[in-house]
Design a protein around this motif. Structure first.
Motif, mmCIF file in Angstrom:
data_model
loop_
_atom_site.group_PDB
_atom_site.id
_atom_site.type_symbol
_atom_site.label_atom_id
_atom_site.label_comp_id
_atom_site.label_asym_id
_atom_site.label_seq_id
_atom_site.Cartn_x
_atom_site.Cartn_y
_atom_site.Cartn_z
ATOM 1 N N ASP A 31 0.856 -1.186 0.000
ATOM 2 C CA ASP A 31 0.000 0.000 0.000
ATOM 3 C C ASP A 31 0.895 1.240 0.000
ATOM 4 O O ASP A 31 1.103 1.890 1.026
ATOM 5 C CB ASP A 31 -0.911 -0.026 1.240
ATOM 6 N N THR A 32 1.513 1.518 -1.154
ATOM 7 C CA THR A 32 2.396 2.676 -1.288
ATOM 8 C C THR A 32 2.296 3.181 -2.712
ATOM 9 O O THR A 32 1.561 2.601 -3.536
ATOM 10 C CB THR A 32 3.860 2.311 -0.926
ATOM 11 N N TRP A 36 4.499 9.164 -3.036
ATOM 12 C CA TRP A 36 4.843 9.207 -1.609
ATOM 13 C C TRP A 36 6.339 8.961 -1.422
ATOM 14 O O TRP A 36 7.035 9.722 -0.736
ATOM 15 C CB TRP A 36 4.046 8.166 -0.804
ATOM 16 N N ARG A 40 8.780 11.999 -0.159
ATOM 17 C CA ARG A 40 9.223 11.885 1.246
ATOM 18 C C ARG A 40 10.689 11.520 1.379
ATOM 19 O O ARG A 40 11.307 11.771 2.409
ATOM 20 C CB ARG A 40 8.427 10.799 1.975
ATOM 21 N N VAL A 115 26.931 0.386 11.065
ATOM 22 C CA VAL A 115 25.726 0.574 10.242
ATOM 23 C C VAL A 115 25.984 1.665 9.192
ATOM 24 O O VAL A 115 26.971 1.589 8.481
ATOM 25 C CB VAL A 115 24.490 0.829 11.121
ATOM 26 N N CYS A 116 25.126 2.679 9.121
ATOM 27 C CA CYS A 116 25.242 3.656 8.023
ATOM 28 C C CYS A 116 26.490 4.511 8.126
ATOM 29 O O CYS A 116 26.912 5.119 7.145
ATOM 30 C CB CYS A 116 24.008 4.539 7.976
ATOM 31 N N PHE A 161 15.367 1.028 1.368
ATOM 32 C CA PHE A 161 16.690 0.413 1.298
ATOM 33 C C PHE A 161 17.010 -0.231 -0.054
ATOM 34 O O PHE A 161 16.108 -0.589 -0.819
ATOM 35 C CB PHE A 161 16.836 -0.623 2.415
ATOM 36 N N LEU A 193 16.594 2.153 15.938
ATOM 37 C CA LEU A 193 16.749 1.431 14.668
ATOM 38 C C LEU A 193 17.570 0.181 14.954
ATOM 39 O O LEU A 193 18.725 0.289 15.359
ATOM 40 C CB LEU A 193 17.466 2.340 13.642
ATOM 41 N N MET A 209 12.249 0.431 12.999
ATOM 42 C CA MET A 209 12.797 1.795 12.955
ATOM 43 C C MET A 209 11.801 2.840 13.430
ATOM 44 O O MET A 209 10.633 2.783 13.088
ATOM 45 C CB MET A 209 13.184 2.108 11.496
ATOM 46 N N ARG A 212 10.931 9.001 12.446
ATOM 47 C CA ARG A 212 10.872 10.437 12.772
ATOM 48 C C ARG A 212 11.978 10.852 13.725
ATOM 49 O O ARG A 212 12.574 11.919 13.575
ATOM 50 C CB ARG A 212 9.521 10.767 13.392
ATOM 51 N N ILE A 214 14.893 9.416 14.112
ATOM 52 C CA ILE A 214 16.188 9.381 13.408
ATOM 53 C C ILE A 214 16.323 10.591 12.493
ATOM 54 O O ILE A 214 17.392 11.210 12.403
ATOM 55 C CB ILE A 214 16.315 8.082 12.587
ATOM 56 N N HIS A 246 25.856 10.475 3.827
ATOM 57 C CA HIS A 246 25.159 9.193 3.793
ATOM 58 C C HIS A 246 23.772 9.425 3.195
ATOM 59 O O HIS A 246 23.079 10.376 3.550
ATOM 60 C CB HIS A 246 25.053 8.617 5.203
ATOM 61 N N ALA A 248 20.345 8.562 3.213
ATOM 62 C CA ALA A 248 19.207 7.906 3.870
ATOM 63 C C ALA A 248 17.901 8.536 3.445
ATOM 64 O O ALA A 248 16.867 7.861 3.386
ATOM 65 C CB ALA A 248 19.348 7.992 5.388
ATOM 66 N N ASN A 276 18.890 3.666 0.103
ATOM 67 C CA ASN A 276 19.819 3.632 1.244
ATOM 68 C C ASN A 276 20.519 2.272 1.288
ATOM 69 O O ASN A 276 19.916 1.266 1.658
ATOM 70 C CB ASN A 276 19.037 3.887 2.540
ATOM 71 N N GLY A 303 23.680 7.058 11.583
ATOM 72 C CA GLY A 303 22.805 5.892 11.470
ATOM 73 C C GLY A 303 22.596 5.225 12.804
ATOM 74 O O GLY A 303 22.844 5.821 13.870
HETATM 75 N N1 ACO Z 1 3.908 4.663 1.402
HETATM 76 C C1 ACO Z 1 2.811 5.374 1.703
HETATM 77 N N2 ACO Z 1 2.564 5.814 2.942
HETATM 78 C C2 ACO Z 1 3.466 5.557 3.882
HETATM 79 C C3 ACO Z 1 4.639 4.820 3.629
HETATM 80 C C4 ACO Z 1 4.838 4.364 2.337
HETATM 81 N N3 ACO Z 1 5.930 3.682 1.974
HETATM 82 N N4 ACO Z 1 5.347 4.710 4.778
HETATM 83 C C5 ACO Z 1 4.653 5.372 5.744
HETATM 84 N N5 ACO Z 1 3.498 5.875 5.194
HETATM 85 C C6 ACO Z 1 2.475 6.638 5.848
HETATM 86 C C7 ACO Z 1 2.432 6.425 7.352
HETATM 87 O O1 ACO Z 1 1.692 5.271 7.664
HETATM 88 C C8 ACO Z 1 1.781 7.702 7.820
HETATM 89 O O2 ACO Z 1 0.377 7.566 7.601
HETATM 90 P P1 ACO Z 1 -0.679 8.192 8.678
HETATM 91 O O3 ACO Z 1 -0.388 9.663 8.693
HETATM 92 O O4 ACO Z 1 -1.977 7.816 8.098
HETATM 93 O O5 ACO Z 1 -0.331 7.524 9.966
HETATM 94 C C9 ACO Z 1 2.287 8.755 6.836
HETATM 95 O O6 ACO Z 1 2.769 8.038 5.701
HETATM 96 C C10 ACO Z 1 3.408 9.619 7.398
HETATM 97 O O7 ACO Z 1 4.354 8.751 7.983
HETATM 98 P P2 ACO Z 1 5.647 9.331 8.679
HETATM 99 O O8 ACO Z 1 6.450 8.204 9.231
HETATM 100 O O9 ACO Z 1 5.251 10.439 9.588
HETATM 101 O O10 ACO Z 1 6.395 9.949 7.413
HETATM 102 P P3 ACO Z 1 7.681 10.859 7.389
HETATM 103 O O11 ACO Z 1 7.406 12.099 6.612
HETATM 104 O O12 ACO Z 1 8.311 11.005 8.731
HETATM 105 O O13 ACO Z 1 8.689 9.999 6.490
HETATM 106 C C11 ACO Z 1 10.526 8.441 6.654
HETATM 107 C C12 ACO Z 1 9.041 8.699 6.923
HETATM 108 C C13 ACO Z 1 10.770 8.545 5.160
HETATM 109 C C14 ACO Z 1 10.897 7.056 7.134
HETATM 110 C C15 ACO Z 1 11.380 9.521 7.389
HETATM 111 O O14 ACO Z 1 10.940 9.637 8.735
HETATM 112 C C16 ACO Z 1 12.837 9.203 7.369
HETATM 113 O O15 ACO Z 1 13.469 9.131 6.327
HETATM 114 N N6 ACO Z 1 13.454 9.048 8.548
HETATM 115 C C17 ACO Z 1 14.851 8.722 8.640
HETATM 116 C C18 ACO Z 1 15.005 7.256 8.473
HETATM 117 C C19 ACO Z 1 16.425 6.861 8.232
HETATM 118 O O16 ACO Z 1 17.249 7.674 7.916
HETATM 119 N N7 ACO Z 1 16.673 5.577 8.374
HETATM 120 C C20 ACO Z 1 17.905 5.020 8.080
HETATM 121 C C21 ACO Z 1 18.938 5.413 9.081
HETATM 122 S S1 ACO Z 1 20.407 4.893 8.491
HETATM 123 C C22 ACO Z 1 20.740 3.297 8.993
HETATM 124 O O17 ACO Z 1 21.410 3.134 9.975
HETATM 125 C C23 ACO Z 1 20.209 2.138 8.203
#
Ligand code: ACO
Length: 315
Positions: A31-32, A36, A40, A115-116, A161, A193, A209, A212, A214, A246, A248, A276, A303
């Motif tokens: 469901d994406t 989006w 994002r 990690v990252c 990823f 994470l 994870m 938000r 992170i 990095h 991400a 990522n 990370g």
């Molecule tokens: N497709 C559609 N909708 C989605 C998806 C998706 N893939 N994923 C989440 N949503 C929805 C959520 O369910 C939420 O819906 P709701 O409002 O109805 O509850 C809405 O989108 C918003 O979700 P948020 O999590 O608030 O979205 P946000 O704008 O914060 O973006 C993201 C999420 C992209 C994960 C962001 O927070 C991010 O990049 N964070 C950093 C993550 C990161 O860097 N991770 C790796 C670290 S490095 C390492 O060590 C591996």
């Protein structure tokens, strides 16, 4: 008086699995949607491993390409450091297989896990051995199969990823190269994470994870680590030729650049093509960027852990 040694980047290489998965392909089973993911994160596609791929294989190919670019023979490599969070086995170190596949018979080889931030941690370790004069040629590799660790039913993580490997050959020089590395850790972020093994003991778990948390921490600590690197070297933002972060989330990278005043044309973005790839994003980005001799390159990563860091490199 003994000579001052520096580590310089002799050559870069990368390797990716052949299979490319676009955002719309993911939307067929999740469901994406492309809009989006793209808005994002900045991700448009990712390379995903097949059954026959391995971290050792991608790492070996990336390392071979770095050796070719550096015109250094595998037999002349003294040390191989593989940064990975997805090793082929819990033991032995995947770097040992890479050492064998390269034919780098005199090199010692080991994995590190940050990690990252793994590539910057590995680069820093390699730099210490070269600066002391103990080593002449060190391969630093970041290689990951993140696709084997993500929960493909969890849209909040799996879309982020990809798989891939990048490598640099660091060689000893009397001219400046790596000017500084700064490494930081705050284990208070440990459960933001992680890979969950709790229900499948001794099996590989899946990524969990708090995106938000992170996101905002990454912007803050990457900004501060870059300032630390510049201050340490008496440099200014305007001295930077390339900012290689990095990869991400493109919004994280853009926020750091905007806060520091680094122009977009100096900010390297590769997340659109490769997503990522954890420890591999920075060496892959170095391999695809047209960096000129003498350019100042600033690396920064953050990370899981949390672990983060920066490096300042005179190319
Ligand atoms: N497709 C559609 N909708 C989605 C998806 C998706 N893939 N994923 C989440 N949503 C929805 C959520 O369910 C939420 O819906 P709701 O409002 O109805 O509850 C809405 O989108 C918003 O979700 P948020 O999590 O608030 O979205 P946000 O704008 O914060 O973006 C993201 C999420 C992209 C994960 C962001 O927070 C991010 O990049 N964070 C950093 C993550 C990161 O860097 N991770 C790796 C670290 S490095 C390492 O060590 C591996």
């Amino acid at each position: 008086m003994s000579a001052t040694f520096w580590s310089v980047i002799g050559g870069c290489g990368m390797s990716l699995p052949n299979k490319v998965i676009k955002n719309n392909d993911l939307a067929e089973t999740l469901d994406t949607n492309d809009e989006w993911i793209r808005t994002r994160t900045g991700i448009e596609q990712r390379h995903i491993a097949s059954q026959s791929d391995s971290v050792a294989l991608l790492g070996t190919n990336a390392a071979n390409n770095a050796l070719l670019a550096a015109k250094v023979a595998a037999a002349d490599v003294d040390m191989i450091i593989l940064a990975t969070t997805s090793p082929d086995h819990f033991m032995p170190a995947t770097a040992t297989k890479i050492q064998h596949q390269l034919g780098a018979t005199k090199a010692c080889a080991f994995d590190i896990q940050a990690v990252c931030s793994g590539f910057i941690y590995a680069l820093s370790i390699a730099d210490q051995f070269i600066k002391t004069g103990a080593m002449s040629n060190v391969l630093v590799i970041g290689a990951e199969l993140m696709s084997r660790m993500v929960d493909w039913n969890d849209r909040s993580t799996c879309v982020l990823f990809g798989d891939g490997a990048g490598a640099v050959l660091l060689r000893r020089s009397l001219e400046p190269g790596i000017l500084s590395t700064h490494l930081f850790t705050d284990g208070a972020g440990y459960d933001m994470l992680f890979v969950d093994h709790s229900d499948e003991k001794f099996k590989r778990g899946k990524i969990v994870m708090n995106g938000r948390a992170i996101y905002s921490t990454a912007i803050n600590v990457m900004e501060s680590s870059i300032k630390t690197a510049l201050t340490h070297n008496n440099l200014n933002i305007t001295d930077i030729d390339w900012f290689v972060a990095h990869q991400a989330n493109k919004r994280i990278i853009d926020s750091v650049s905007t806060k520091l005043g680094i122009p977009s044309e100096k900010t390297v973005v590769t997340i659109n093509s490769y997503a990522n790839t954890s420890a591999a994003t920075i060496p892959i980005s170095l391999a695809v960027t047209n960096i000129n001799k003498g350019d100042l390159v600033i690396l920064s990563a953050m990370g899981a852990g949390y672990a983060w860091g920066s490096a300042a490199i005179r190319w």
